[in-house]
Design an enzyme around this catalytic site. Structure first.
Site, mmCIF file in Angstrom:
data_model
loop_
_atom_site.group_PDB
_atom_site.id
_atom_site.type_symbol
_atom_site.label_atom_id
_atom_site.label_comp_id
_atom_site.label_asym_id
_atom_site.label_seq_id
_atom_site.Cartn_x
_atom_site.Cartn_y
_atom_site.Cartn_z
ATOM 1 N N HIS A 47 -23.488 16.715 -12.671
ATOM 2 C CA HIS A 47 -22.720 17.942 -12.879
ATOM 3 C C HIS A 47 -22.964 18.876 -11.697
ATOM 4 O O HIS A 47 -23.988 18.790 -11.018
ATOM 5 C CB HIS A 47 -23.155 18.633 -14.165
ATOM 6 N N GLU A 49 -23.896 21.957 -11.496
ATOM 7 C CA GLU A 49 -25.133 22.739 -11.546
ATOM 8 C C GLU A 49 -26.341 21.896 -11.147
ATOM 9 O O GLU A 49 -27.215 22.357 -10.404
ATOM 10 C CB GLU A 49 -25.360 23.297 -12.960
ATOM 11 N N CYS A 77 -23.389 23.243 -19.666
ATOM 12 C CA CYS A 77 -23.625 22.445 -20.881
ATOM 13 C C CYS A 77 -25.121 22.470 -21.198
ATOM 14 O O CYS A 77 -25.918 23.043 -20.449
ATOM 15 C CB CYS A 77 -23.151 21.006 -20.659
ATOM 16 N N CYS A 80 -27.353 20.925 -18.353
ATOM 17 C CA CYS A 80 -27.486 21.811 -17.200
ATOM 18 C C CYS A 80 -28.294 23.062 -17.553
ATOM 19 O O CYS A 80 -29.096 23.536 -16.749
ATOM 20 C CB CYS A 80 -26.114 22.189 -16.670
#
Length: 143
Positions: A47, A49, A77, A80
């Site tokens: 992801h 992040e 999420c 993260c």
């Protein structure tokens, strides 16, 4: 946040990924950037992040970033969010809320939970319309 939106556009337009971008800033300097690369890297943890945190770790030679602010185009999420807690990021600013998996207040309150030994200041909505439009267009084009 503008740079995070540029990274999100790159994710979508160049890599065919969900358009999410993230920028980690420490002492007024960008120390890490990332965009979604799950598909291209065959990595469910890739992801935006997480990739921004990895880039910052490599640049700074550390796994913790006290005083840093993460700018993300989508609410983090749970995965993260916990990475941000473990990294001791001070603040998260996100654009669009994620009503399905958001962990910064929409579905879960992971970043501010009193159950953790570190809590993160959260600000939401910065350039939310631009980010939301990019996400809606991406998913509309896939249906």
């Amino acid at each position: 946040m503008r740079r995070a939106l540029e990274l999100a556009a790159h994710a979508c337009n160049v890599d065919g990924e969900v358009p999410v971008g993230a920028v980690l800033v420490l002492d007024g300097e960008v120390v890490g950037e990332g965009w979604n690369r799950n598909i291209g890297l065959n990595d469910p943890s890739a992801h935006a992040e997480i990739l921004a945190l990895r880039a910052a770790g490599g640049r700074l030679g550390n796994y913790r970033f006290p005083g840093a602010t993460l700018y993300a185009t989508l609410e983090p999420c749970a995965m993260c969010a916990m990475a941000l807690v473990h990294a001791r990021v001070a603040r998260v600013v996100y654009a669009a809320a994620d009503p399905k998996t958001g962990a910064a207040g929409s579905v879960f309150d992971t970043l501010v939970s009193p159950l953790h030994n570190h809590r993160i200041e959260v600000s939401a909505g910065l350039l939310a319309e631009e980010s939301g439009a990019m996400l809606r267009e991406f998913f509309r084009s896939r249906r």
